[in-house]
Design a protein around this motif. Structure first.
Motif, PDB file in Angstrom:
ATOM      1  N   GLU B 155      -1.863 -11.297   5.248  1.00 37.75           N
ATOM      2  CA  GLU B 155      -0.561 -11.757   5.760  1.00 37.75           C
ATOM      3  C   GLU B 155      -0.070 -12.976   4.988  1.00 37.75           C
ATOM      4  O   GLU B 155       1.114 -13.102   4.683  1.00 37.75           O
ATOM      5  N   PHE B 156      -0.991 -13.878   4.681  1.00 35.37           N
ATOM      6  CA  PHE B 156      -0.637 -15.085   3.944  1.00 35.37           C
ATOM      7  C   PHE B 156      -0.056 -14.711   2.575  1.00 35.37           C
ATOM      8  O   PHE B 156       0.975 -15.230   2.155  1.00 35.37           O
ATOM      9  N   HIS B 157      -0.717 -13.759   1.884  1.00 35.92           N
ATOM     10  CA  HIS B 157      -0.226 -13.335   0.559  1.00 35.92           C
ATOM     11  C   HIS B 157       1.133 -12.639   0.667  1.00 35.92           C
ATOM     12  O   HIS B 157       1.999 -12.829  -0.185  1.00 35.92           O
ATOM     13  N   ILE B 158       1.299 -11.824   1.715  1.00 33.32           N
ATOM     14  CA  ILE B 158       2.588 -11.134   1.912  1.00 33.32           C
ATOM     15  C   ILE B 158       3.698 -12.176   2.081  1.00 33.32           C
ATOM     16  O   ILE B 158       4.731 -12.136   1.404  1.00 33.32           O
ATOM     17  N   ASN B 159       3.459 -13.137   2.962  1.00 39.37           N
ATOM     18  CA  ASN B 159       4.482 -14.158   3.236  1.00 39.37           C
ATOM     19  C   ASN B 159       4.732 -15.048   2.026  1.00 39.37           C
ATOM     20  O   ASN B 159       5.868 -15.424   1.752  1.00 39.37           O
ATOM     21  N   PHE B 160       3.664 -15.368   1.306  1.00 36.89           N
ATOM     22  CA  PHE B 160       3.808 -16.237   0.126  1.00 36.89           C
ATOM     23  C   PHE B 160       4.675 -15.560  -0.936  1.00 36.89           C
ATOM     24  O   PHE B 160       5.573 -16.182  -1.501  1.00 36.89           O
ATOM     25  N   ALA B 161       4.399 -14.263  -1.187  1.00 34.51           N
ATOM     26  CA  ALA B 161       5.191 -13.532  -2.204  1.00 34.51           C
ATOM     27  C   ALA B 161       6.652 -13.451  -1.770  1.00 34.51           C
ATOM     28  O   ALA B 161       7.563 -13.602  -2.595  1.00 34.51           O
ATOM     29  N   LYS B 162       6.875 -13.238  -0.476  1.00 31.51           N
ATOM     30  CA  LYS B 162       8.251 -13.159   0.027  1.00 31.51           C
ATOM     31  C   LYS B 162       8.965 -14.501  -0.125  1.00 31.51           C
ATOM     32  O   LYS B 162      10.111 -14.559  -0.558  1.00 31.51           O
ATOM     33  N   ILE B 166       9.468 -12.853  -4.788  1.00 34.58           N
ATOM     34  CA  ILE B 166       8.980 -11.792  -5.678  1.00 34.58           C
ATOM     35  C   ILE B 166       8.992 -10.475  -4.896  1.00 34.58           C
ATOM     36  O   ILE B 166       8.220 -10.323  -3.949  1.00 34.58           O
ATOM     37  N   PRO B 167       9.869  -9.532  -5.256  1.00 34.96           N
ATOM     38  CA  PRO B 167       9.934  -8.287  -4.474  1.00 34.96           C
ATOM     39  C   PRO B 167       8.708  -7.399  -4.705  1.00 34.96           C
ATOM     40  O   PRO B 167       8.159  -7.378  -5.807  1.00 34.96           O
ATOM     41  N   PHE B 168       8.258  -6.713  -3.658  1.00 32.25           N
ATOM     42  CA  PHE B 168       7.176  -5.731  -3.811  1.00 32.25           C
ATOM     43  C   PHE B 168       7.371  -4.604  -2.806  1.00 32.25           C
ATOM     44  O   PHE B 168       7.975  -4.799  -1.757  1.00 32.25           O
ATOM     45  N   GLN B 169       6.878  -3.434  -3.145  1.00 25.87           N
ATOM     46  CA  GLN B 169       7.100  -2.229  -2.331  1.00 25.87           C
ATOM     47  C   GLN B 169       6.068  -2.050  -1.220  1.00 25.87           C
ATOM     48  O   GLN B 169       6.386  -1.619  -0.133  1.00 25.87           O
ATOM     49  N   PHE B 170       4.813  -2.341  -1.560  1.00 24.93           N
ATOM     50  CA  PHE B 170       3.723  -2.152  -0.597  1.00 24.93           C
ATOM     51  C   PHE B 170       2.518  -2.966  -1.051  1.00 24.93           C
ATOM     52  O   PHE B 170       2.515  -3.525  -2.147  1.00 24.93           O
ATOM     53  N   TRP B 216      -6.224   2.023  -1.901  1.00 25.47           N
ATOM     54  CA  TRP B 216      -5.623   1.969  -0.564  1.00 25.47           C
ATOM     55  C   TRP B 216      -4.235   1.354  -0.651  1.00 25.47           C
ATOM     56  O   TRP B 216      -3.998   0.446  -1.455  1.00 25.47           O
ATOM     57  N   GLN B 217      -3.346   1.829   0.215  1.00 26.66           N
ATOM     58  CA  GLN B 217      -2.006   1.236   0.268  1.00 26.66           C
ATOM     59  C   GLN B 217      -1.598   1.009   1.723  1.00 26.66           C
ATOM     60  O   GLN B 217      -2.017   1.742   2.626  1.00 26.66           O
ATOM     61  N   LYS B 218      -0.760   0.011   1.887  1.00 25.59           N
ATOM     62  CA  LYS B 218      -0.184  -0.243   3.216  1.00 25.59           C
ATOM     63  C   LYS B 218       1.295  -0.565   3.024  1.00 25.59           C
ATOM     64  O   LYS B 218       1.641  -1.503   2.296  1.00 25.59           O
ATOM     65  N   LYS B 219       2.110   0.231   3.659  1.00 28.25           N
ATOM     66  CA  LYS B 219       3.563  -0.010   3.581  1.00 28.25           C
ATOM     67  C   LYS B 219       3.913  -1.089   4.605  1.00 28.25           C
ATOM     68  O   LYS B 219       3.317  -1.117   5.679  1.00 28.25           O
ATOM     69  N   LEU B 220       4.830  -1.934   4.263  1.00 26.91           N
ATOM     70  CA  LEU B 220       5.206  -2.990   5.212  1.00 26.91           C
ATOM     71  C   LEU B 220       6.055  -2.404   6.311  1.00 26.91           C
ATOM     72  O   LEU B 220       6.913  -1.538   6.059  1.00 26.91           O
ATOM     73  N   GLN B 221       5.799  -2.837   7.533  1.00 27.74           N
ATOM     74  CA  GLN B 221       6.593  -2.352   8.665  1.00 27.74           C
ATOM     75  C   GLN B 221       7.923  -3.077   8.671  1.00 27.74           C
ATOM     76  O   GLN B 221       8.056  -4.168   8.118  1.00 27.74           O
ATOM     77  N   HIS B 222       8.887  -2.460   9.327  1.00 25.10           N
ATOM     78  CA  HIS B 222      10.226  -3.055   9.404  1.00 25.10           C
ATOM     79  C   HIS B 222      10.132  -4.472   9.960  1.00 25.10           C
ATOM     80  O   HIS B 222       9.507  -4.708  10.972  1.00 25.10           O
ATOM     81  N   GLY B 223      10.751  -5.413   9.267  1.00 24.59           N
ATOM     82  CA  GLY B 223      10.760  -6.794   9.737  1.00 24.59           C
ATOM     83  C   GLY B 223       9.561  -7.600   9.288  1.00 24.59           C
ATOM     84  O   GLY B 223       9.481  -8.796   9.509  1.00 24.59           O
ATOM     85  N   GLN B 224       8.591  -6.941   8.641  1.00 15.69           N
ATOM     86  CA  GLN B 224       7.401  -7.660   8.190  1.00 15.69           C
ATOM     87  C   GLN B 224       7.658  -8.343   6.869  1.00 15.69           C
ATOM     88  O   GLN B 224       8.384  -7.828   6.041  1.00 15.69           O
TER      89      GLN B 224
END
Lengths: 78, 224
Positions: B155-162, B166-170, B216-224
């Motif tokens: 979660e920390f990495h997801i939020n940091f990139a956002k 830096i855009p990312f798909q999954f 492995w992949q995880k798509k981000l949920q809406h609003g995440q």
């Protein structure tokens, strides 16, 4: 022989592509055989043929073949 | 376990020994075989030294740089670490950065060993997806396992990139197929297996923790 011609010979040999023509904007994504192993072979070959040794701080700045050619020129000048 | 004060933050220079441990332990995947050490024909100590040299440079967008890591500190003690970066975020694939780093610190004999050995087991490799958030070198100290640190680090990495824009798909990561505990943990937080590799060379288990890898992949949920 200029640096670009010499580098092209290395690329053709390492990436097994006898008709390959290198250009300044070329990156790994444009060459089929350019993967992690052939990258190591290519850099080793460049160091051997041009008689130079790269440092990590030099290598991480390389974005394309044009950057590699500039770096070779810089290193050869000493 | 009673939790003390927990802090998640970007890694700092003082954390480097723990990050090096994280890279090595993740590479060993609960075995005693580090693929880097086997391929380079070096000891773990020599590999540790090489990584310490690499960490002196400002390498970004791969797990060999301080910039990629986040850590969890509990009561001032580093409990967990993991690397995260957007693949090709600066234009170069992470494999290229990793190879350049290895090439710059190890001897030509060691590099030749790496080339010869890696060629034999090439089929074990899987390609990372350009533009995905890569998670790599996850390591949680034994006494802090089972506390949800994996989820918090990702979660920390997801939020940091956002936050950095830096855009990312999954989110994407790789595991060795021997690591069932890791597979379970990733499945639990929403990752699904998308592809596998397999190497049937008889010596593969002398060099790698497993004969195959899973992506492995995880798509981000809406609003995440």
């Amino acid at each position: 022989m200029d640096n670009k011609t010499q580098l092209e010979i290395i690329f053709r040999e390492v990436f097994s592509a006898p008709d390959l023509h290198i250009h300044e904007a070329m990156t790994a994504s444009e060459v089929n055989q350019w993967d992690s192993i052939s990258h190591l072979i290519m850099i080793s070959k460049v160091e051997e043929v041009f008689g130079i040794k790269f440092k990590l701080k030099d290598l991480i700045k390389l974005k394309n073949v044009g950057d590699l050619l500039l770096l070779i020129e810089e290193k050869r000048k000493g | 376990m009673k939790m003390g004060t927990m802090q998640i933050r970007k890694a700092e220079a003082k954390d480097i020994p723990f990050l090096i441990q994280a890279i090595i332990e993740a590479d060993k995947s609960n075995t005693n075989r580090s693929s880097y050490c086997s391929l380079l024909c070096i000891s773990e100590e020599e590999f540790r030294w090489g990584l310490s040299q690499i960490f002196e440079e400002e390498l970004e967008f791969c797990e060999f740089g301080l910039d990629a890591f986040a850590v969890i500190e509990v009561d001032g003690v580093i409990a967990a670490a993991c690397a995260g970066w957007v693949e090709e975020g600066a234009g170069l694939p992470s494999w290229q950065l990793r190879m350049m780093a290895i090439q710059s610190v190890f001897s030509s004999t060691q590099i030749q060993s790496f080339i010869q050995n890696a060629k034999i087991f090439h089929s074990i490799s899987l390609s990372r997806t350009k533009g995905s958030l890569q998670i790599e070198s996850v390591f949680i100290s034994e006494k802090f396992r089972g506390l949800g640190f994996l989820f918090h680090l990702i979660e920390f990495h997801i939020n940091f990139a956002k936050e950095k824009g830096i855009p990312f798909q999954f989110v994407e990561l790789l595991t060795y197929q021997n690591n069932l505990m890791a597979e379970k943990a990733y499945q639990k937080i929403g990752f699904i297996p998308v592809t596998h590799s397999n190497c049937d060379h008889p010596l593969v288990l002398s060099f790698y923790p497993s004969s195959g890898m899973t992506q492995w992949q995880k798509k981000l949920q809406h609003g995440q």
